[in-house]
Motif scaffolding. Structure first.
Motif, PDB file in Angstrom:
ATOM      1  N   TYR A 104      24.880   0.662  -2.687  1.00 14.68           N
ATOM      2  CA  TYR A 104      26.166   0.009  -2.953  1.00 14.68           C
ATOM      3  C   TYR A 104      27.338   0.822  -2.394  1.00 14.68           C
ATOM      4  O   TYR A 104      28.260   0.273  -1.784  1.00 14.68           O
ATOM      5  CB  TYR A 104      26.305  -0.216  -4.471  1.00 14.68           C
ATOM      6  CG  TYR A 104      27.734  -0.285  -4.952  1.00 14.68           C
ATOM      7  CD1 TYR A 104      28.534  -1.376  -4.611  1.00 14.68           C
ATOM      8  CD2 TYR A 104      28.291   0.744  -5.713  1.00 14.68           C
ATOM      9  CE1 TYR A 104      29.861  -1.438  -5.036  1.00 14.68           C
ATOM     10  CE2 TYR A 104      29.609   0.687  -6.135  1.00 14.68           C
ATOM     11  CZ  TYR A 104      30.392  -0.394  -5.791  1.00 14.68           C
ATOM     12  OH  TYR A 104      31.697  -0.449  -6.190  1.00 14.68           O
ATOM     13  N   LEU A 135      33.494   1.081 -12.470  1.00 13.84           N
ATOM     14  CA  LEU A 135      33.346   1.596 -11.109  1.00 13.84           C
ATOM     15  C   LEU A 135      34.271   2.780 -10.813  1.00 13.84           C
ATOM     16  O   LEU A 135      34.268   3.298  -9.700  1.00 13.84           O
ATOM     17  CB  LEU A 135      33.545   0.449 -10.104  1.00 13.84           C
ATOM     18  CG  LEU A 135      32.406  -0.576 -10.211  1.00 13.84           C
ATOM     19  CD1 LEU A 135      32.769  -1.891  -9.541  1.00 13.84           C
ATOM     20  CD2 LEU A 135      31.124  -0.026  -9.629  1.00 13.84           C
ATOM     21  N   ARG A 188      40.168  -8.502  -2.764  1.00 18.37           N
ATOM     22  CA  ARG A 188      38.850  -9.159  -2.733  1.00 18.37           C
ATOM     23  C   ARG A 188      38.211  -9.150  -4.110  1.00 18.37           C
ATOM     24  O   ARG A 188      38.573  -8.354  -4.986  1.00 18.37           O
ATOM     25  CB  ARG A 188      37.947  -8.526  -1.694  1.00 18.37           C
ATOM     26  CG  ARG A 188      37.723  -7.010  -1.666  1.00 18.37           C
ATOM     27  CD  ARG A 188      37.380  -6.388  -2.899  1.00 18.37           C
ATOM     28  NE  ARG A 188      36.739  -5.095  -2.788  1.00 18.37           N
ATOM     29  CZ  ARG A 188      36.084  -4.526  -3.804  1.00 18.37           C
ATOM     30  NH1 ARG A 188      36.026  -5.114  -4.987  1.00 18.37           N
ATOM     31  NH2 ARG A 188      35.507  -3.354  -3.666  1.00 18.37           N
ATOM     32  N   ALA A 221      34.117  -8.955  -5.366  1.00 14.65           N
ATOM     33  CA  ALA A 221      32.834  -8.635  -4.718  1.00 14.65           C
ATOM     34  C   ALA A 221      31.698  -8.639  -5.738  1.00 14.65           C
ATOM     35  O   ALA A 221      31.140  -7.582  -6.049  1.00 14.65           O
ATOM     36  CB  ALA A 221      32.955  -7.277  -4.015  1.00 14.65           C
ATOM     37  N   PRO A 222      31.349  -9.803  -6.269  1.00 15.66           N
ATOM     38  CA  PRO A 222      30.325  -9.819  -7.314  1.00 15.66           C
ATOM     39  C   PRO A 222      28.906  -9.562  -6.783  1.00 15.66           C
ATOM     40  O   PRO A 222      28.588  -9.879  -5.645  1.00 15.66           O
ATOM     41  CB  PRO A 222      30.425 -11.252  -7.863  1.00 15.66           C
ATOM     42  CG  PRO A 222      30.937 -12.056  -6.712  1.00 15.66           C
ATOM     43  CD  PRO A 222      31.858 -11.145  -5.947  1.00 15.66           C
ATOM     44  N   THR A 223      28.096  -8.985  -7.651  1.00 17.02           N
ATOM     45  CA  THR A 223      26.668  -8.818  -7.386  1.00 17.02           C
ATOM     46  C   THR A 223      25.945  -9.997  -8.035  1.00 17.02           C
ATOM     47  O   THR A 223      26.146 -10.233  -9.227  1.00 17.02           O
ATOM     48  CB  THR A 223      26.180  -7.503  -8.032  1.00 17.02           C
ATOM     49  OG1 THR A 223      26.928  -6.426  -7.466  1.00 17.02           O
ATOM     50  CG2 THR A 223      24.698  -7.269  -7.790  1.00 17.02           C
ATOM     51  N   GLU A 280      27.670  -9.364  -3.022  1.00 15.42           N
ATOM     52  CA  GLU A 280      27.002  -8.074  -2.808  1.00 15.42           C
ATOM     53  C   GLU A 280      25.541  -8.194  -3.237  1.00 15.42           C
ATOM     54  O   GLU A 280      25.139  -7.796  -4.327  1.00 15.42           O
ATOM     55  CB  GLU A 280      27.769  -6.973  -3.541  1.00 15.42           C
ATOM     56  CG  GLU A 280      29.223  -6.909  -3.050  1.00 15.42           C
ATOM     57  CD  GLU A 280      29.882  -5.556  -3.166  1.00 15.42           C
ATOM     58  OE1 GLU A 280      29.635  -4.852  -4.145  1.00 15.42           O
ATOM     59  OE2 GLU A 280      30.654  -5.209  -2.247  1.00 15.42           O
ATOM     60  N   VAL A 333      29.818  -1.143   0.203  1.00  8.68           N
ATOM     61  CA  VAL A 333      31.125  -1.576  -0.285  1.00  8.68           C
ATOM     62  C   VAL A 333      32.239  -0.977   0.579  1.00  8.68           C
ATOM     63  O   VAL A 333      33.228  -1.651   0.899  1.00  8.68           O
ATOM     64  CB  VAL A 333      31.285  -1.233  -1.793  1.00  8.68           C
ATOM     65  CG1 VAL A 333      31.515   0.243  -2.021  1.00  8.68           C
ATOM     66  CG2 VAL A 333      32.398  -2.027  -2.440  1.00  8.68           C
TER      67      VAL A 333
HETATM   68  N1  GLU Z   1      29.427  -5.618  -6.678  1.00  8.98           N
HETATM   69  C1  GLU Z   1      29.998  -4.828  -7.733  1.00  8.98           C
HETATM   70  C2  GLU Z   1      29.722  -5.453  -9.082  1.00  8.98           C
HETATM   71  O1  GLU Z   1      29.510  -6.647  -9.176  1.00  8.98           O
HETATM   72  C3  GLU Z   1      31.496  -4.673  -7.589  1.00  8.98           C
HETATM   73  C4  GLU Z   1      31.881  -3.926  -6.392  1.00  8.98           C
HETATM   74  C5  GLU Z   1      33.338  -3.556  -6.313  1.00  8.98           C
HETATM   75  O2  GLU Z   1      34.204  -4.320  -6.779  1.00  8.98           O
HETATM   76  O3  GLU Z   1      33.611  -2.511  -5.720  1.00  8.98           O
HETATM   77  O4  GLU Z   1      29.732  -4.728 -10.073  1.00  8.98           O
END
Ligand code: GLU
Length: 300
Positions: A175, A197, A11, A13-15, A47, A179
């Motif tokens: 978050y 992360l 996946r 998962a952008p914020t 996200e 997540v």
């Molecule tokens: N939403 C997070 C971000 O944009 C990434 C989350 C993830 O990949 O675990 O930095």
């Protein structure tokens, strides 16, 4: 959507706190190539829980830009803001089982403890209150995280950061909780994301344990730095990717990911570049360090 035969589900998962910029393109592309090379699915999740940080229209820009780059996702896009009841159900369950507790410590109260929670509200049995934070209990066990690129981690969460926040005092779901709940629900087997992360991974592994869920494989790609050493991030107002220049951006991203694309692909349509990149994806070419050594110069 049924799981693919390969069993691989990845996946991005952008914020949506900003538009898609070069740093997030690297994470999107690496996760896409890894999923496609494994004949897996590549899901897209927005996200958007930290509503004060959301930039209006950024989610649509991200979708549009990914599409222009030829990074087509599988199945429907998920917005976390539409899934609040799932996070609350998990919190209720943990509160009931005493795996989590309410905490009314102020930032000021916690300041003197250098970011490590001193356990103030652990035994206080504070009643439910929407203006209290919710923390999960951690213990002294060592949490070990392995990564396909980065050195393994072994962290004792009780030493740092201690019981951590899964719902903030302003009511926003943290978050770390969202997540994990979503990756578990979506059956994600492989997480490819930025090395910023890495730090969060032990806390997330703890939550997998609380949910009795199988843990994913991780690949944390090095971070892109600006010339002054700051992370190339949306918050720094880095230049958004321009869809009109999708082939050039994609080619530059493949180069930055150390994939050594042949120069004749430089002006090729994105689908041709991606076909080559999927067949030749070699994540082990990435530098095994949390940061790229090469500094990306052309950031406004
Ligand atoms: N939403 C997070 C971000 O944009 C990434 C989350 C993830 O990949 O675990 O930095």
């Amino acid at each position: 959507m049924p799981a693919p035969d390969s069993g691989y589900i990845g996946r991005f998962a952008p914020t949506p706190s900003g538009h898609l910029h070069f740093g997030s393109l690297l994470a999107a592309l690496a996760s896409y190539l890894d999923a496609r090379q494994h004949e897996g699915q590549w899901l897209l999740r927005i996200e958007d829980l930290d509503t004060p940080r959301n930039l209006p229209g950024a989610d649509q820009h991200i979708l549009h830009t990914l599409d222009a780059l030829g990074l087509h996702w599988d199945g429907p896009v998920i917005w976390q803001s539409q899934r609040l009841e799932h996070y609350h159900a998990v919190l209720d369950d943990w509160l009931q089982r005493d795996l989590a507790f309410y905490c009314n410590c102020s930032r000021q109260d916690l300041k003197t403890f250098g970011g490590v929670y001193p356990g103030t509200c652990r035994q206080r049995q504070l009643p439910a209150d929407p203006s209290h934070a919710i923390r999960v209990r951690v213990d002294e066990r060592l949490i070990t995280a392995t990564d396909r690129l980065q050195a393994p981690l072994a962290i004792c969460l009780s030493a740092d950061p201690g019981d951590f926040v899964v719902r903030r005092r302003d009511g926003i779901i943290a978050y770390q909780l969202a997540v994990v709940v979503d990756d578990v629900m979506q059956g994600v087997t492989d997480i490819v994301r930025g090395a910023d992360l890495l730090d969060s991974t032990p806390r997330q592994l703890w939550l997998y344990q609380l949910l009795s869920a199988p843990i994913p494989r991780y690949l944390h790609i090095p971070l892109m730095l600006q010339q002054d050493g700051d992370k190339l991030s949306k918050r720094l107002g880095s230049t958004p990717i321009n869809s009109d220049q999708a082939p050039a951006s994609l080619f530059h991203a493949l180069q930055t990911l150390a994939q050594q694309p042949p120069t004749e692909l430089a002006n090729a349509p994105t689908n041709e570049q991606l076909d080559w990149a999927i067949a030749n994806w070699q994540p082990q070419r990435l530098p095994a360090a949390p940061q790229f050594n090469e500094i990306y110069p052309s950031v406004s």
